[in-house]
Enzyme design. Structure first.
Site, PDB file in Angstrom:
ATOM      1  N   LYS A  21       8.657   0.520   2.842  1.00  0.00           N
ATOM      2  CA  LYS A  21       9.187   1.863   3.135  1.00  0.00           C
ATOM      3  C   LYS A  21       8.162   2.697   3.919  1.00  0.00           C
ATOM      4  CE  LYS A  21       9.854   2.832  -1.246  1.00  0.00           C
ATOM      5  NZ  LYS A  21       9.350   1.576  -1.869  1.00  0.00           N
ATOM      6  N   ARG A  96      15.248   8.629  -6.125  1.00  0.00           N
ATOM      7  CA  ARG A  96      14.990   7.448  -6.955  1.00  0.00           C
ATOM      8  C   ARG A  96      15.840   7.441  -8.213  1.00  0.00           C
ATOM      9  NH1 ARG A  96       9.419   6.433  -4.898  1.00  0.00           N
ATOM     10  NH2 ARG A  96       8.638   4.578  -5.918  1.00  0.00           N
ATOM     11  N   ARG A 135      -2.419  -4.621  -0.654  1.00  0.00           N
ATOM     12  CA  ARG A 135      -2.375  -3.445   0.241  1.00  0.00           C
ATOM     13  C   ARG A 135      -3.689  -2.653   0.214  1.00  0.00           C
ATOM     14  NH1 ARG A 135       2.357   0.606  -0.718  1.00  0.00           N
ATOM     15  NH2 ARG A 135       1.744   0.182  -2.857  1.00  0.00           N
ATOM     16  N   ARG A 169      -4.749   1.795  -4.022  1.00  0.00           N
ATOM     17  CA  ARG A 169      -4.109   2.670  -5.001  1.00  0.00           C
ATOM     18  C   ARG A 169      -4.335   2.193  -6.428  1.00  0.00           C
ATOM     19  NH1 ARG A 169       1.867   3.570  -2.651  1.00  0.00           N
ATOM     20  NH2 ARG A 169       2.365   3.299  -4.854  1.00  0.00           N
ATOM     21  N   ARG A 180       6.712  -0.827 -12.089  1.00  0.00           N
ATOM     22  CA  ARG A 180       7.367  -0.068 -11.000  1.00  0.00           C
ATOM     23  C   ARG A 180       8.642  -0.787 -10.550  1.00  0.00           C
ATOM     24  NH1 ARG A 180       2.290  -0.009  -7.333  1.00  0.00           N
ATOM     25  NH2 ARG A 180       3.717   0.664  -5.700  1.00  0.00           N
TER      26      ARG A 180
HETATM   27  P1  AP5 Z   1       4.418  -0.492   2.122  1.00  0.00           P
HETATM   28  O1  AP5 Z   1       5.047  -0.104   3.408  1.00  0.00           O
HETATM   29  O2  AP5 Z   1       3.219   0.276   1.680  1.00  0.00           O
HETATM   30  O3  AP5 Z   1       5.539  -0.553   0.975  1.00  0.00           O
HETATM   31  P2  AP5 Z   1       6.317   0.608   0.244  1.00  0.00           P
HETATM   32  O4  AP5 Z   1       7.750   0.204   0.141  1.00  0.00           O
HETATM   33  O5  AP5 Z   1       6.026   1.940   0.870  1.00  0.00           O
HETATM   34  O6  AP5 Z   1       5.630   0.446  -1.178  1.00  0.00           O
HETATM   35  P3  AP5 Z   1       5.070   1.514  -2.185  1.00  0.00           P
HETATM   36  O7  AP5 Z   1       4.287   0.707  -3.186  1.00  0.00           O
HETATM   37  O8  AP5 Z   1       4.371   2.638  -1.519  1.00  0.00           O
HETATM   38  O9  AP5 Z   1       6.371   2.014  -2.831  1.00  0.00           O
HETATM   39  P4  AP5 Z   1       6.541   2.662  -4.168  1.00  0.00           P
HETATM   40  O10 AP5 Z   1       7.949   3.044  -4.078  1.00  0.00           O
HETATM   41  O11 AP5 Z   1       6.151   1.865  -5.356  1.00  0.00           O
HETATM   42  O12 AP5 Z   1       5.413   3.812  -4.137  1.00  0.00           O
HETATM   43  P5  AP5 Z   1       5.508   5.382  -3.944  1.00  0.00           P
HETATM   44  O13 AP5 Z   1       4.256   5.812  -3.294  1.00  0.00           O
HETATM   45  O14 AP5 Z   1       6.799   5.791  -3.343  1.00  0.00           O
HETATM   46  O15 AP5 Z   1       4.048  -2.053   2.187  1.00  0.00           O
HETATM   47  C1  AP5 Z   1       3.337  -2.678   1.120  1.00  0.00           C
HETATM   48  C2  AP5 Z   1       2.353  -3.710   1.695  1.00  0.00           C
HETATM   49  O16 AP5 Z   1       3.082  -4.786   2.281  1.00  0.00           O
HETATM   50  C3  AP5 Z   1       1.447  -3.136   2.817  1.00  0.00           C
HETATM   51  O17 AP5 Z   1       0.163  -3.697   2.673  1.00  0.00           O
HETATM   52  C4  AP5 Z   1       2.121  -3.600   4.113  1.00  0.00           C
HETATM   53  O18 AP5 Z   1       1.162  -3.801   5.152  1.00  0.00           O
HETATM   54  C5  AP5 Z   1       2.794  -4.911   3.684  1.00  0.00           C
HETATM   55  N1  AP5 Z   1       4.077  -5.134   4.342  1.00  0.00           N
HETATM   56  C6  AP5 Z   1       5.030  -4.194   4.639  1.00  0.00           C
HETATM   57  N2  AP5 Z   1       6.114  -4.777   5.226  1.00  0.00           N
HETATM   58  C7  AP5 Z   1       5.807  -6.119   5.290  1.00  0.00           C
HETATM   59  C8  AP5 Z   1       6.524  -7.254   5.809  1.00  0.00           C
HETATM   60  N3  AP5 Z   1       7.739  -7.131   6.383  1.00  0.00           N
HETATM   61  N4  AP5 Z   1       5.913  -8.473   5.705  1.00  0.00           N
HETATM   62  C9  AP5 Z   1       4.683  -8.617   5.134  1.00  0.00           C
HETATM   63  N5  AP5 Z   1       3.956  -7.576   4.647  1.00  0.00           N
HETATM   64  C10 AP5 Z   1       4.520  -6.338   4.720  1.00  0.00           C
HETATM   65  O19 AP5 Z   1       5.542   5.860  -5.469  1.00  0.00           O
HETATM   66  C11 AP5 Z   1       4.413   5.711  -6.306  1.00  0.00           C
HETATM   67  C12 AP5 Z   1       4.720   6.323  -7.666  1.00  0.00           C
HETATM   68  O20 AP5 Z   1       4.975   7.740  -7.507  1.00  0.00           O
HETATM   69  C13 AP5 Z   1       5.965   5.779  -8.366  1.00  0.00           C
HETATM   70  O21 AP5 Z   1       5.675   4.617  -9.114  1.00  0.00           O
HETATM   71  C14 AP5 Z   1       6.353   6.971  -9.244  1.00  0.00           C
HETATM   72  O22 AP5 Z   1       5.533   7.046 -10.386  1.00  0.00           O
HETATM   73  C15 AP5 Z   1       6.033   8.169  -8.365  1.00  0.00           C
HETATM   74  N6  AP5 Z   1       7.173   8.607  -7.529  1.00  0.00           N
HETATM   75  C16 AP5 Z   1       7.228   8.619  -6.158  1.00  0.00           C
HETATM   76  N7  AP5 Z   1       8.399   9.105  -5.744  1.00  0.00           N
HETATM   77  C17 AP5 Z   1       9.115   9.409  -6.875  1.00  0.00           C
HETATM   78  C18 AP5 Z   1      10.424   9.922  -7.087  1.00  0.00           C
HETATM   79  N8  AP5 Z   1      11.240  10.217  -6.051  1.00  0.00           N
HETATM   80  N9  AP5 Z   1      10.821  10.087  -8.375  1.00  0.00           N
HETATM   81  C19 AP5 Z   1      10.016   9.792  -9.428  1.00  0.00           C
HETATM   82  N10 AP5 Z   1       8.767   9.287  -9.288  1.00  0.00           N
HETATM   83  C20 AP5 Z   1       8.321   9.100  -8.010  1.00  0.00           C
END
Ligand code: AP5
Length: 226
Positions: A21, A96, A135, A169, A180
């Site tokens: 994402k 979410r 990552r 992270r 997660r």
């Molecule tokens: P990356 O692009 O970083 O993946 P991502 O989908 O953004 O993963 P996140 O871990 O950031 O998502 P998340 O939803 O758990 O975290 P968030 O910060 O939103 O890619 C990951 C890795 O893979 C990278 O190294 C990249 O280079 C590689 N990659 C990407 N695409 C690839 C491909 N096609 N092939 C190979 N490699 C690839 O949330 C964190 C925390 O915040 C949550 O757990 C929760 O506690 C809280 N939170 C955030 N938003 C909310 C909400 N709306 N409601 C409640 N809690 C929330």
């Protein structure tokens, strides 16, 4: 001549942790000028700043759970009041929960808007754990990398800004990543049916290379924005 009212496009990226994402949202920002709104980034900034919201969110994030709808909606609504979002937004990691999706629908309806497209990044659970555990991020500009899938061109130097400091992270370990993932399946995956019912769902195979996924997304955004 008929008045044409253009409203900012609102794209949602849905997908489990590590689906890509953030990576793809940054691509869409560069290619289409959309503003990336990542609730994860906003919450991490609140944690780092030690705000009341950040203090309340910290332990939940470290355990891999979802932060309360009240806190998330508070910071998201505040951000959506900034004028730059008129360029159109890409929501990364929001909504979410069903309550967040309903609040977003209401917020947009106040301005006569609807979601332009909700794009589900479809991936295998096991690949997600690998992506998250490998990552790392440039501390200066936030560009994301991976130990194997997306390395810096020069070892230890960010391709984008030349920074030499990188961070990992606190929640990017296999155990928390599994928590997660289960939060995603229990509370977020059901939103796919919500956006399907609204007729705005787009599905993307996100198991291919980063470039291949970017191509699919760019095609969708171009078509929907036309
Ligand atoms: P990356 O692009 O970083 O993946 P991502 O989908 O953004 O993963 P996140 O871990 O950031 O998502 P998340 O939803 O758990 O975290 P968030 O910060 O939103 O890619 C990951 C890795 O893979 C990278 O190294 C990249 O280079 C590689 N990659 C990407 N695409 C690839 C491909 N096609 N092939 C190979 N490699 C690839 O949330 C964190 C925390 O915040 C949550 O757990 C929760 O506690 C809280 N939170 C955030 N938003 C909310 C909400 N709306 N409601 C409640 N809690 C929330």
């Amino acid at each position: 001549m008929e008045d044409v009212v253009t409203r900012p496009a609102v794209f949602i990226l849905l997908g489990p942790p590590g689906a890509g994402k953030g990576t793809q949202a940054r691509m869409l920002t560069e290619a289409f000028g959309l503003v990336q709104l990542s609730t994860g980034d906003m919450l991490r900034a609140a944690v780092a700043a030690g705000t009341p919201a950040g203090l309340a969110a910290r332990s939940v994030m470290e355990a891999g759970g979802l932060v309360s709808d009240e806190i998330v909606l508070g910071i998201l609504k505040e951000r959506m009041r900034q004028p730059d979002i008129r360029a159109g937004v890409i929501l990364d990691g929001f909504p979410r929960t069903a309550a967040q999706a309903a609040a977003l629908d209401d917020l947009l309806a106040e301005n006569g808007q609807t979601v332009s497209a909700a794009i589900a990044l479809e991936v295998d659970d096991e690949a997600m754990i690998d992506r998250v555990a490998g990552r790392f991020t440039c501390a200066a500009c936030g560009e994301g990398y991976h130990d194997r899938h997306k390395q810096t061109a020069r070892p230890g130097v960010c391709d984008k800004c030349g920074g030499t400091e990188f961070t990992r992270r606190a929640d990017d370990n296999a155990e928390t990543a599994r928590e997660r993932l289960s939060a995603y399946h229990a509370q977020t995956a059901p939103l796919i049916a919500h956006y399907d019912d609204l007729g705005v769902l787009e599905r993307v195979d996100a198991m291919g290379s980063i470039a291949a996924v970017s191509q699919q997304l760019a095609r969708i955004v171009s078509r929907v924005s036309a």
